[in-house]
Design a protein around this motif. Structure first.
Motif: not given
Length: 203
Positions: A163-185
């Motif tokens: 997470v490299v940035g943001g605007t509004g309620d997430f102004f200049m936020s930074r962090g990490v998003a962990t992804l997991r494949t939950d379904a595939v069709e």
């Protein structure tokens, strides 16, 4: 006349560093609101779980139910290396709904949270993607965006993107998003579980 050597106390230096740090930790957003930085590397200052739904148009499914489309074709290298092809070089543009639960929303075009951006297949031997997108919030709970980018190592059970940035309620936020494949069709639908943890938040 001899010059005098000034000896600076370590306490004074430390005080100056603290004052400068505090002045840098304050910022003003687009609405002119003063925001204060909250930073923690042990516990996130904000976290949320969202589900990312991608329905790619492949000429056989409904145009009204599709939320993404290939903007370029795979390169010739993709089929030269792999008999089945790996989509190497294909770029997909998306405007996908995001939900707090796993179910698809009744209206794919009018959800309060959307993921808007692109992913591209960047490995010739097997499937692998790279993401660059914004999560757009437009509800009474949150307004603004979070901007994310990074490698989606599709064969890993869990993988992180930044997470490299943001605007509004997430102004200049930074962090990490962990992804997991939950379904595939097939090749037309996949769902990702996305756990977002912000370690820098302006409040």
């Amino acid at each position: 006349m001899q010059g005098r050597m000034v000896v600076t106390s370590p306490v004074i230096v430390a005080a100056i560093v603290v004052v400068v740090s505090l002045s840098l930790a304050a910022a003003v957003d687009a609405r002119g609101r003063s925001r204060r930085l909250v930073r923690s590397y042990d516990e996130p200052c904000k976290k949320m779980r969202l589900y990312f739904h991608d329905i790619i148009y492949d000429y056989s499914n409904s145009t009204s139910n599709s939320t993404s489309a290939a903007a370029t074709k795979p390169t010739a290298l993709a089929t030269a290396v792999s008999r089945n092809g790996t989509f190497f070089g294909e770029v997909v543009v998306f405007n996908d709904p995001m939900t707090e639960g796993k179910a698809l929303p009744p209206s794919l075009e009018e959800t309060a949270v959307r993921a808007q951006g692109l992913y591209l297949y960047d490995k010739k031997e097997e499937y692998n993607a790279w993401f660059a997108f914004s999560v757009v919030f437009n509800s009474t709970a949150h307004r603004g965006t979070l901007n994310l980018m990074g490698a989606d190592l599709m064969f890993d059970k869990r993988r992180d993107i930044s997470v490299v940035g943001g605007t509004g309620d997430f102004f200049m936020s930074r962090g990490v998003a962990t992804l997991r494949t939950d379904a595939v069709e097939g090749f037309t639908y996949f769902r990702l579980q996305m756990d977002i943890k912000l370690y820098e938040c302006y409040v």
